[in-house]
Scaffold this motif. Structure first.
Motif, PDB file in Angstrom:
ATOM      1  N   UNK A 173       0.442   6.357   5.119  1.00 26.94           N
ATOM      2  CA  UNK A 173      -0.110   5.752   6.324  1.00 26.94           C
ATOM      3  C   UNK A 173      -1.093   4.650   5.932  1.00 26.94           C
ATOM      4  N   UNK A 174      -0.601   3.442   5.626  1.00 27.31           N
ATOM      5  CA  UNK A 174      -1.484   2.342   5.213  1.00 27.31           C
ATOM      6  C   UNK A 174      -2.564   2.014   6.231  1.00 27.31           C
ATOM      7  N   UNK A 175      -2.306   2.295   7.498  1.00 28.89           N
ATOM      8  CA  UNK A 175      -3.294   1.969   8.521  1.00 28.89           C
ATOM      9  C   UNK A 175      -4.604   2.704   8.265  1.00 28.89           C
ATOM     10  N   UNK A 176      -4.527   3.952   7.799  1.00 27.06           N
ATOM     11  CA  UNK A 176      -5.737   4.705   7.461  1.00 27.06           C
ATOM     12  C   UNK A 176      -6.548   3.971   6.401  1.00 27.06           C
ATOM     13  N   UNK A 210      -0.426 -15.536  -2.681  1.00 26.10           N
ATOM     14  CA  UNK A 210       0.810 -14.791  -2.405  1.00 26.10           C
ATOM     15  C   UNK A 210       0.929 -13.561  -3.308  1.00 26.10           C
ATOM     16  N   UNK A 211      -0.158 -12.818  -3.444  1.00 23.37           N
ATOM     17  CA  UNK A 211      -0.123 -11.606  -4.248  1.00 23.37           C
ATOM     18  C   UNK A 211      -0.812 -10.469  -3.509  1.00 23.37           C
ATOM     19  N   UNK A 212      -0.231  -9.272  -3.599  1.00 22.56           N
ATOM     20  CA  UNK A 212      -0.825  -8.083  -2.984  1.00 22.56           C
ATOM     21  C   UNK A 212      -1.589  -7.234  -4.000  1.00 22.56           C
ATOM     22  N   UNK A 213      -1.663  -7.705  -5.235  1.00 17.92           N
ATOM     23  CA  UNK A 213      -2.312  -6.921  -6.291  1.00 17.92           C
ATOM     24  C   UNK A 213      -3.779  -6.585  -5.994  1.00 17.92           C
ATOM     25  N   UNK A 214      -4.554  -7.474  -5.368  1.00 17.70           N
ATOM     26  CA  UNK A 214      -5.962  -7.145  -5.113  1.00 17.70           C
ATOM     27  C   UNK A 214      -6.186  -5.946  -4.203  1.00 17.70           C
ATOM     28  N   UNK A 215      -5.146  -5.522  -3.477  1.00 15.95           N
ATOM     29  CA  UNK A 215      -5.322  -4.339  -2.623  1.00 15.95           C
ATOM     30  C   UNK A 215      -5.366  -3.048  -3.439  1.00 15.95           C
ATOM     31  N   UNK A 216      -4.774  -3.067  -4.632  1.00 20.46           N
ATOM     32  CA  UNK A 216      -4.660  -1.819  -5.393  1.00 20.46           C
ATOM     33  C   UNK A 216      -6.001  -1.232  -5.810  1.00 20.46           C
ATOM     34  N   UNK A 217      -6.939  -2.038  -6.395  1.00 20.87           N
ATOM     35  CA  UNK A 217      -8.238  -1.426  -6.735  1.00 20.87           C
ATOM     36  C   UNK A 217      -8.974  -0.896  -5.515  1.00 20.87           C
ATOM     37  N   UNK A 218      -8.788  -1.543  -4.362  1.00 23.16           N
ATOM     38  CA  UNK A 218      -9.382  -1.028  -3.132  1.00 23.16           C
ATOM     39  C   UNK A 218      -8.776   0.318  -2.769  1.00 23.16           C
ATOM     40  N   UNK A 219      -7.474   0.416  -2.941  1.00 18.42           N
ATOM     41  CA  UNK A 219      -6.801   1.673  -2.620  1.00 18.42           C
ATOM     42  C   UNK A 219      -7.251   2.782  -3.570  1.00 18.42           C
ATOM     43  N   UNK A 274      -0.810   7.283  -7.160  1.00 12.50           N
ATOM     44  CA  UNK A 274       0.460   7.544  -6.463  1.00 12.50           C
ATOM     45  C   UNK A 274       0.716   9.019  -6.235  1.00 12.50           C
ATOM     46  N   UNK A 275      -0.138   9.871  -6.804  1.00 12.22           N
ATOM     47  CA  UNK A 275       0.008  11.296  -6.565  1.00 12.22           C
ATOM     48  C   UNK A 275      -0.476  11.688  -5.164  1.00 12.22           C
ATOM     49  N   UNK A 276      -1.253  10.774  -4.556  1.00  5.37           N
ATOM     50  CA  UNK A 276      -1.833  11.086  -3.254  1.00  5.37           C
ATOM     51  C   UNK A 276      -1.067  10.415  -2.134  1.00  5.37           C
ATOM     52  N   UNK A 277      -1.280  10.950  -0.936  1.00  2.00           N
ATOM     53  CA  UNK A 277      -0.747  10.335   0.267  1.00  2.00           C
ATOM     54  C   UNK A 277       0.588  10.864   0.698  1.00  2.00           C
ATOM     55  N   UNK A 278       1.236  11.645  -0.115  1.00  2.00           N
ATOM     56  CA  UNK A 278       2.543  12.180   0.266  1.00  2.00           C
ATOM     57  C   UNK A 278       2.331  13.603   0.810  1.00  2.00           C
ATOM     58  N   UNK A 297       0.836  -1.203   0.000  1.00  2.00           N
ATOM     59  CA  UNK A 297       0.000   0.000   0.000  1.00  2.00           C
ATOM     60  C   UNK A 297       0.868   1.250   0.000  1.00  2.00           C
ATOM     61  N   UNK A 298       1.994   1.204   0.660  1.00  2.47           N
ATOM     62  CA  UNK A 298       2.914   2.345   0.589  1.00  2.47           C
ATOM     63  C   UNK A 298       3.387   2.546  -0.853  1.00  2.47           C
ATOM     64  N   UNK A 299       3.585   1.430  -1.550  1.00  2.00           N
ATOM     65  CA  UNK A 299       3.992   1.516  -2.951  1.00  2.00           C
ATOM     66  C   UNK A 299       2.916   2.130  -3.832  1.00  2.00           C
TER      67      UNK A 299
END
Length: 318
Positions: free
Chosen positions: A219-222, A246-255, A312-316, A212-214
């Motif tokens: 703040x991934x906890x948010x 063993x993949x984190x890809x499904x988190x991206x559309x949620x993010x 990726x423009x957000x969160x920084x 999620x940081x990627x």
């Protein structure tokens, strides 16, 4: 699920043989369910043990893969097959009913019961054979943690591994029954198995946070707190795939959804974000407006949906 078949009794020709029961033993019709045979004719019901039944018109594999359904602790499924139950495929592989549904092997009927899709197993097998194998599994950053996970997987049966993932996704911890069975299979005390499970949980969580940081979050906890509240089913599915595939890809559309709705649940994050490229943000009423060089002023929601700004423009923040 139990499948009911209706047959007409068949008699052997005089002096011949048949796989049907002898004439007169079985009345005109038979209703068959797994483990139960009821023989009924024009008169009272007859209880008997027929010598044989003509099964040429049975649907091949009518009970099929669902006949092997069992719970995550290994007990036979009762009260109907559930999505979390484990089934065994013809090739010996064990998967959850939910995964079999995704693969097109089973589906829910009009009564909300799981039934096998005719030809679904063969179709899924052909598709997997046609697709080039791609190993996109994401290992842990810590080689020792990865080795510990592989060792754990080798000492615990696949069905219990699936059960443990289902438990953790739903409740945050492994069910005691699943834990005790896993400990028994691995030949260790339950407390030792719990410690191993806790260690793996921490590694999977760290891997999810890194992913999620990627995506652009500071703040991934948010994000995870928001997902638990607003999209729990989607989050559970993403976590299940993380554990099993063993993949984190499904988190991206949620993010992406999280970022797209930030104007509602966290407008200050937009106002404080550094977009780069000269983009600035201001709030007018309940709307956050972005001033994008060359595009003028557009609402934050429109900018996200139209691709004028990236996830990726957000969160920084400053």
């Amino acid at each position: 699920m139990a499948t009911v078949h209706t047959f007409q009794a068949m008699s052997a020709p005089e002096g011949g043989t048949s796989n049907a029961a002898p004439e007169g033993v079985i009345p005109p019709s038979i209703r068959h369910q797994p483990g139960v045979v009821s023989v009924n004719g024009e008169g009272p019901a007859v209880t008997t043990r027929p010598n044989g039944l003509n099964t040429s018109e049975w649907q091949s594999g009518s009970a099929g893969i669902l006949s092997s359904a069992r719970t995550t602790v290994g007990a036979p499924s009762t009260g109907g097959v559930k999505a979390s139950d484990i089934i065994t495929l013809p090739n010996g592989m064990e998967v959850s009913v939910a995964m079999a549904e995704q693969l097109g092997m089973v589906q829910l009927d009009g009564n909300g019961r799981y039934v096998e899709v005719q030809g679904g197993v063969d179709a899924a097998s052909r598709q997997s054979e046609q697709e080039a194998p791609v190993d996109d599994a994401e290992g842990f950053a810590d080689p020792k943690a990865e080795a510990d996970l592989m060792e754990l997987a080798q000492t615990v049966s696949p069905s219990l591994q699936v059960g443990a993932v289902v438990d953790i996704v739903k409740t945050g911890d492994i069910n005691p029954l699943t834990l005790n069975r896993a400990a028994s299979e691995a030949g260790v005390e339950p407390a030792v198995m719990q410690a191993r499970v806790d260690a793996m949980k921490s590694h999977f969580e760290a891997q999810a946070y890194t992913a999620v940081r990627g995506f652009g979050s500071d703040d991934p906890q948010d994000f995870f707190e928001w997902a638990r509240e607003h999209m729990p089913n989607s989050l559970h599915e993403a976590m299940h795939r993380h554990g099993m595939e063993r993949t984190t890809k499904p988190y991206e559309p949620l993010y992406r959804t999280f970022i797209g709705s930030m104007e509602v649940h966290d407008p200050h994050s937009i106002l404080e974000a550094e977009f780069g490229g000269g983009i600035t943000a201001r709030k007018e009423g309940g709307t956050v407006l972005l001033n994008i060089p060359g595009k003028g002023e557009v609402s934050y929601g429109v900018a996200v949906k139209s691709g004028l700004i990236k996830v990726t423009d957000m969160g920084r923040r400053r």
